[in-house]
Design a protein around this motif. Structure first.
Motif, PDB file in Angstrom:
ATOM      1  N   TYR A 143      56.288 -54.735 -20.724  1.00  0.00           N
ATOM      2  CA  TYR A 143      56.552 -55.996 -20.034  1.00  0.00           C
ATOM      3  C   TYR A 143      55.371 -56.244 -19.120  1.00  0.00           C
ATOM      4  N   ARG A 144      54.607 -57.246 -19.460  1.00  0.00           N
ATOM      5  CA  ARG A 144      53.356 -57.554 -18.752  1.00  0.00           C
ATOM      6  C   ARG A 144      52.486 -56.304 -18.664  1.00  0.00           C
ATOM      7  N   LEU A 191      62.911 -56.425 -11.524  1.00  0.00           N
ATOM      8  CA  LEU A 191      61.562 -55.933 -11.802  1.00  0.00           C
ATOM      9  C   LEU A 191      60.620 -56.246 -10.654  1.00  0.00           C
ATOM     10  N   TYR A 192      59.421 -55.711 -10.723  1.00  0.00           N
ATOM     11  CA  TYR A 192      58.444 -55.842  -9.640  1.00  0.00           C
ATOM     12  C   TYR A 192      58.081 -57.289  -9.342  1.00  0.00           C
ATOM     13  N   ASP A 193      58.179 -58.168 -10.343  1.00  0.00           N
ATOM     14  CA  ASP A 193      57.790 -59.569 -10.148  1.00  0.00           C
ATOM     15  C   ASP A 193      58.989 -60.472  -9.843  1.00  0.00           C
ATOM     16  N   PRO A 253      61.513 -48.206 -19.399  1.00  0.00           N
ATOM     17  CA  PRO A 253      62.141 -47.169 -20.227  1.00  0.00           C
ATOM     18  C   PRO A 253      63.591 -47.503 -20.572  1.00  0.00           C
ATOM     19  N   ARG A 254      63.952 -47.237 -21.826  1.00  0.00           N
ATOM     20  CA  ARG A 254      65.350 -47.262 -22.269  1.00  0.00           C
ATOM     21  C   ARG A 254      65.664 -45.830 -22.663  1.00  0.00           C
ATOM     22  N   THR A 255      66.646 -45.237 -22.009  1.00  0.00           N
ATOM     23  CA  THR A 255      66.932 -43.823 -22.172  1.00  0.00           C
ATOM     24  C   THR A 255      68.378 -43.619 -22.596  1.00  0.00           C
ATOM     25  N   GLN A 256      68.588 -42.688 -23.526  1.00  0.00           N
ATOM     26  CA  GLN A 256      69.937 -42.337 -23.969  1.00  0.00           C
ATOM     27  C   GLN A 256      70.157 -40.841 -23.816  1.00  0.00           C
ATOM     28  N   PHE A 257      71.331 -40.491 -23.301  1.00  0.00           N
ATOM     29  CA  PHE A 257      71.804 -39.118 -23.239  1.00  0.00           C
ATOM     30  C   PHE A 257      73.050 -39.074 -24.113  1.00  0.00           C
ATOM     31  N   THR A 258      73.049 -38.275 -25.166  1.00  0.00           N
ATOM     32  CA  THR A 258      74.197 -38.246 -26.076  1.00  0.00           C
ATOM     33  C   THR A 258      74.629 -36.816 -26.365  1.00  0.00           C
ATOM     34  N   ALA A 259      75.914 -36.687 -26.704  1.00  0.00           N
ATOM     35  CA  ALA A 259      76.483 -35.408 -27.122  1.00  0.00           C
ATOM     36  C   ALA A 259      77.241 -35.636 -28.420  1.00  0.00           C
ATOM     37  N   GLU A 260      77.245 -34.634 -29.288  1.00  0.00           N
ATOM     38  CA  GLU A 260      77.849 -34.759 -30.613  1.00  0.00           C
ATOM     39  C   GLU A 260      78.716 -33.541 -30.902  1.00  0.00           C
ATOM     40  N   GLY A 261      79.798 -33.772 -31.621  1.00  0.00           N
ATOM     41  CA  GLY A 261      80.631 -32.685 -32.097  1.00  0.00           C
ATOM     42  C   GLY A 261      81.173 -33.042 -33.467  1.00  0.00           C
ATOM     43  N   GLY A 262      81.237 -32.063 -34.373  1.00  0.00           N
ATOM     44  CA  GLY A 262      81.718 -32.369 -35.711  1.00  0.00           C
ATOM     45  C   GLY A 262      82.197 -31.143 -36.455  1.00  0.00           C
ATOM     46  N   TYR A 263      82.856 -31.399 -37.588  1.00  0.00           N
ATOM     47  CA  TYR A 263      83.371 -30.336 -38.432  1.00  0.00           C
ATOM     48  C   TYR A 263      83.148 -30.718 -39.888  1.00  0.00           C
ATOM     49  N   GLU A 295      73.570 -44.873 -21.977  1.00  0.00           N
ATOM     50  CA  GLU A 295      72.253 -45.487 -22.127  1.00  0.00           C
ATOM     51  C   GLU A 295      71.919 -46.244 -20.854  1.00  0.00           C
ATOM     52  N   THR A 296      70.713 -46.026 -20.362  1.00  0.00           N
ATOM     53  CA  THR A 296      70.264 -46.724 -19.168  1.00  0.00           C
ATOM     54  C   THR A 296      68.929 -47.408 -19.454  1.00  0.00           C
ATOM     55  N   VAL A 297      68.757 -48.581 -18.884  1.00  0.00           N
ATOM     56  CA  VAL A 297      67.517 -49.336 -19.035  1.00  0.00           C
ATOM     57  C   VAL A 297      66.841 -49.407 -17.674  1.00  0.00           C
ATOM     58  N   ASN A 298      65.597 -49.012 -17.614  1.00  0.00           N
ATOM     59  CA  ASN A 298      64.804 -48.994 -16.382  1.00  0.00           C
ATOM     60  C   ASN A 298      65.509 -48.197 -15.284  1.00  0.00           C
TER      61      ASN A 298
END
Length: 144
Positions: free
Chosen positions: A78-79, A128-130, A84-94, A119-122
């Motif tokens: 952006y300019r 933003l700064y502007d 940052p777009r950040t994701q923290f995920t957990a998984e479980g399966g069988y 999920e978090t953005v910025n």
């Protein structure tokens, strides 16, 4: 430079692991650990990456359970800054074994897993700064 580093890492890995081959064979009680990482969306920028780990366990009937976690970060320009777009995920399966050969070297499994995370953005900063305001909000993510 990057190509040279990849070649050196490959050669060293082959030299270190050229002795005996070890395979995961779905033995009852066996536990497997998976480490993964890489660049997101084939990006050449080291700013877009993911990393994660998973642990697998095997039952008496060669079924498998999996539990893991992953971190993903993608940056959007952006300019003159990157957001940052950040994701923290957990998984479980069988997974159930439904087909294998007599020598137990090939297994086909069917199963399912569930994933949940945040999920978090910025990093939650919507201004933003502007003085511009991000319309997207932080949110929980899920899937199967």
């Amino acid at each position: 430079m990057r190509k040279v580093v990849c070649i050196i890492v490959t050669v060293v890995s082959l030299a270190l692991f050229s002795g005996r081959a070890h395979a995961q064979r779905y033995l009852p009680g066996m536990t497997g650990v998976e480490l993964r990482g890489g660049f997101a969306n084939g990006s050449k920028s080291p700013l877009n990456y993911y990393t994660g780990f998973a642990v697998s366990g095997y039952t008496k009937r060669a079924n498998r359970w999996v539990v893991g976690a992953e971190y993903l970060q993608k940056n959007y320009g952006y300019r003159n800054v990157s957001l940052p777009r950040t994701q923290f995920t957990a998984e479980g399966g069988y997974y159930l074994k439904f087909l294998s050969d007599p020598s137990k070297t090939l297994f086909l499994s069917i199963g399912g897993s569930a994933m949940a995370g945040y999920e978090t953005v910025n990093w939650g900063d919507r201004i933003l700064y502007d003085g511009s305001r991000l319309l997207v909000k932080d949110a929980f993510v899920y899937g199967g």
